[in-house]
Enzyme design. Sequence first.
Site, PDB file in Angstrom:
ATOM      1  N   SER A 146      53.586  31.785  -3.466  1.00 27.95           N
ATOM      2  CA  SER A 146      52.087  31.656  -3.286  1.00 27.95           C
ATOM      3  C   SER A 146      51.436  32.698  -2.706  1.00 27.95           C
ATOM      4  O   SER A 146      52.424  33.778  -2.192  1.00 27.95           O
ATOM      5  CB  SER A 146      51.612  30.658  -1.943  1.00 27.95           C
ATOM      6  OG  SER A 146      50.493  30.535  -1.629  1.00 27.95           O
ATOM      7  N   TYR A 159      54.273  27.784   6.516  1.00 25.22           N
ATOM      8  CA  TYR A 159      54.285  27.636   4.724  1.00 25.22           C
ATOM      9  C   TYR A 159      54.156  28.831   4.400  1.00 25.22           C
ATOM     10  O   TYR A 159      55.116  29.205   3.353  1.00 25.22           O
ATOM     11  CB  TYR A 159      52.958  26.742   4.471  1.00 25.22           C
ATOM     12  CG  TYR A 159      52.774  26.953   2.727  1.00 25.22           C
ATOM     13  CD1 TYR A 159      53.488  26.250   2.037  1.00 25.22           C
ATOM     14  CD2 TYR A 159      51.811  27.707   2.487  1.00 25.22           C
ATOM     15  CE1 TYR A 159      53.183  26.375   0.584  1.00 25.22           C
ATOM     16  CE2 TYR A 159      51.312  27.741   1.194  1.00 25.22           C
ATOM     17  CZ  TYR A 159      52.085  27.127   0.202  1.00 25.22           C
ATOM     18  OH  TYR A 159      52.055  27.249  -1.091  1.00 25.22           O
TER      19      TYR A 159
HETATM   20  N1  LIG Z   1      48.075  24.145  -5.559  1.00 21.39           N
HETATM   21  C1  LIG Z   1      47.935  25.135  -5.009  1.00 21.39           C
HETATM   22  O1  LIG Z   1      46.623  25.436  -4.714  1.00 21.39           O
HETATM   23  C2  LIG Z   1      48.949  26.037  -4.874  1.00 21.39           C
HETATM   24  C3  LIG Z   1      48.611  27.419  -4.614  1.00 21.39           C
HETATM   25  C4  LIG Z   1      49.656  28.298  -4.246  1.00 21.39           C
HETATM   26  C5  LIG Z   1      50.897  27.982  -4.487  1.00 21.39           C
HETATM   27  N2  LIG Z   1      51.387  26.721  -4.767  1.00 21.39           N
HETATM   28  C6  LIG Z   1      52.709  26.302  -4.852  1.00 21.39           C
HETATM   29  O2  LIG Z   1      52.778  25.348  -6.124  1.00 21.39           O
HETATM   30  C7  LIG Z   1      54.065  24.591  -5.894  1.00 21.39           C
HETATM   31  C8  LIG Z   1      53.576  23.198  -6.261  1.00 21.39           C
HETATM   32  O3  LIG Z   1      52.235  23.084  -5.447  1.00 21.39           O
HETATM   33  P1  LIG Z   1      51.380  21.647  -6.241  1.00 21.39           P
HETATM   34  O4  LIG Z   1      50.226  21.889  -5.389  1.00 21.39           O
HETATM   35  O5  LIG Z   1      51.582  21.477  -7.519  1.00 21.39           O
HETATM   36  O6  LIG Z   1      52.109  20.588  -5.519  1.00 21.39           O
HETATM   37  P2  LIG Z   1      52.064  18.935  -5.607  1.00 21.39           P
HETATM   38  O7  LIG Z   1      51.026  18.535  -6.345  1.00 21.39           O
HETATM   39  O8  LIG Z   1      52.259  18.396  -4.124  1.00 21.39           O
HETATM   40  O9  LIG Z   1      53.365  18.628  -6.522  1.00 21.39           O
HETATM   41  C9  LIG Z   1      54.911  18.889  -5.699  1.00 21.39           C
HETATM   42  C10 LIG Z   1      55.797  18.423  -6.580  1.00 21.39           C
HETATM   43  O10 LIG Z   1      56.935  18.501  -5.926  1.00 21.39           O
HETATM   44  C11 LIG Z   1      57.568  17.274  -5.613  1.00 21.39           C
HETATM   45  N3  LIG Z   1      58.131  17.263  -4.074  1.00 21.39           N
HETATM   46  C12 LIG Z   1      57.444  17.648  -2.948  1.00 21.39           C
HETATM   47  N4  LIG Z   1      58.351  17.272  -1.930  1.00 21.39           N
HETATM   48  C13 LIG Z   1      59.504  17.045  -2.463  1.00 21.39           C
HETATM   49  C14 LIG Z   1      60.946  16.798  -2.064  1.00 21.39           C
HETATM   50  N5  LIG Z   1      61.078  16.585  -0.491  1.00 21.39           N
HETATM   51  N6  LIG Z   1      61.763  16.272  -2.863  1.00 21.39           N
HETATM   52  C15 LIG Z   1      61.699  16.380  -4.142  1.00 21.39           C
HETATM   53  N7  LIG Z   1      60.550  16.652  -4.668  1.00 21.39           N
HETATM   54  C16 LIG Z   1      59.350  17.016  -3.894  1.00 21.39           C
HETATM   55  C17 LIG Z   1      56.571  16.432  -5.837  1.00 21.39           C
HETATM   56  O11 LIG Z   1      56.811  14.955  -6.184  1.00 21.39           O
HETATM   57  P3  LIG Z   1      57.187  13.749  -5.061  1.00 21.39           P
HETATM   58  O12 LIG Z   1      56.070  13.848  -4.080  1.00 21.39           O
HETATM   59  O13 LIG Z   1      57.293  12.730  -5.620  1.00 21.39           O
HETATM   60  O14 LIG Z   1      58.574  14.116  -4.447  1.00 21.39           O
HETATM   61  C18 LIG Z   1      55.722  17.078  -6.914  1.00 21.39           C
HETATM   62  O15 LIG Z   1      56.299  16.826  -8.056  1.00 21.39           O
HETATM   63  C19 LIG Z   1      54.393  24.806  -4.677  1.00 21.39           C
HETATM   64  O16 LIG Z   1      55.569  25.633  -4.357  1.00 21.39           O
HETATM   65  C20 LIG Z   1      53.302  25.378  -3.729  1.00 21.39           C
HETATM   66  O17 LIG Z   1      53.382  26.292  -2.777  1.00 21.39           O
HETATM   67  C21 LIG Z   1      50.377  25.764  -4.921  1.00 21.39           C
END
Ligand SMILES: NC(=O)c1ccc[n+]([C@@H]2O[C@H](COP(=O)([O-])OP(=O)(O)OC[C@H]3O[C@@H](n4cnc5c(N)ncnc54)[C@H](OP(=O)(O)O)[C@@H]3O)[C@@H](O)[C@H]2O)c1
Length: 270
Positions: A146, A159
């Site tokens: 990120s 984070y």
């Molecule tokens: N969205 C943003 O604005 C943003 C910005 C910058 C960077 N990012 C990065 O992008 C990545 C994904 O973010 P996102 O927003 O797409 O997240 P999200 O919607 O929460 O999706 C996260 C994924 O990881 C799984 N997960 C979470 N905790 C887990 C655990 N303990 N064990 C196994 N699986 C797990 C979730 O499924 P389950 O909950 O079913 O386990 C889901 O498939 C992250 O690394 C984040 O730092 C996101």
Amino acid sequence: MKKEKFKQKYGPWALIAGGSQGIGEAFARVLAMKGINLVLVARRKTLLEKLSVEIEKTYGIEVRIISADLAESSTIKIIEDQTKDIEISTLVYNAAIVPIGRFLDSNIEEHQKVININCRGPAILVDYFGKLMKKREKGGIILVSSMAGFQGTPLTVHYAASKAYNIVLAEGLWYELRKHNIDVLVCTAGNTSTPNYIATEPDSLGIFVPKAMVPMKVAKESIAKLGKRPSFAPGLMNKFATFLVRRILSRKQAINFIGRSTHNMYGKKL
Ligand SMILES: NC(=O)c1ccc[n+]([C@@H]2O[C@H](COP(=O)([O-])OP(=O)(O)OC[C@H]3O[C@@H](n4cnc5c(N)ncnc54)[C@H](OP(=O)(O)O)[C@@H]3O)[C@@H](O)[C@H]2O)c1
């Protein structure tokens, strides 16, 4: 890269840790479009089942699911057992938790969870699959990080620190593994309209903070950059913001700049 060449280098299978929704789901779809079979790891089994059936039908590839918690140290054994018979040549580590709040208002269990999912998880999976890729002299590793990892960030202090870990881990690996024909990329995503991001209900982003991107664009652009550079910020506005915080502003100015926007987003709720 042409589909056949892509499959030769990064296939026949990819594993996506955190592959059931959001950016992880988008990576799954983009890799599936390129003909790569998938292993999707996440905790919620029903979500994984639904997605795997739909992806298999839409893209004509095979999908395996592993319902497991990446915070648990036993999960690597489950992943090893369920992938022994297939050749995983691409690893996408996408899972992360983003606790929002002041560092000292949280507790040590939560801090350890951040370390386990956001840092220990990628280290363990890179160690395991990286060694297999090295033996085969081919592969790709993408760590989803990120822009928060570029500097200290209030209200998401731990984070942001965990995301800095991923950036530096991937950059070092990019150098070390290239001689083994393994491409490493860290995707320094900005705000992206995923279920997790939407659930945080951010208030105003302020005028200088890029609006949320759609997950498919993040994944498509990142896959296109795999093998071309060590790190990548998807989206034009995120590239500009990266340039600003990394090249123009002093470290202190960058922390204050990001600090103000994080307070605009979440400060009122705390
Ligand atoms: N969205 C943003 O604005 C943003 C910005 C910058 C960077 N990012 C990065 O992008 C990545 C994904 O973010 P996102 O927003 O797409 O997240 P999200 O919607 O929460 O999706 C996260 C994924 O990881 C799984 N997960 C979470 N905790 C887990 C655990 N303990 N064990 C196994 N699986 C797990 C979730 O499924 P389950 O909950 O079913 O386990 C889901 O498939 C992250 O690394 C984040 O730092 C996101």
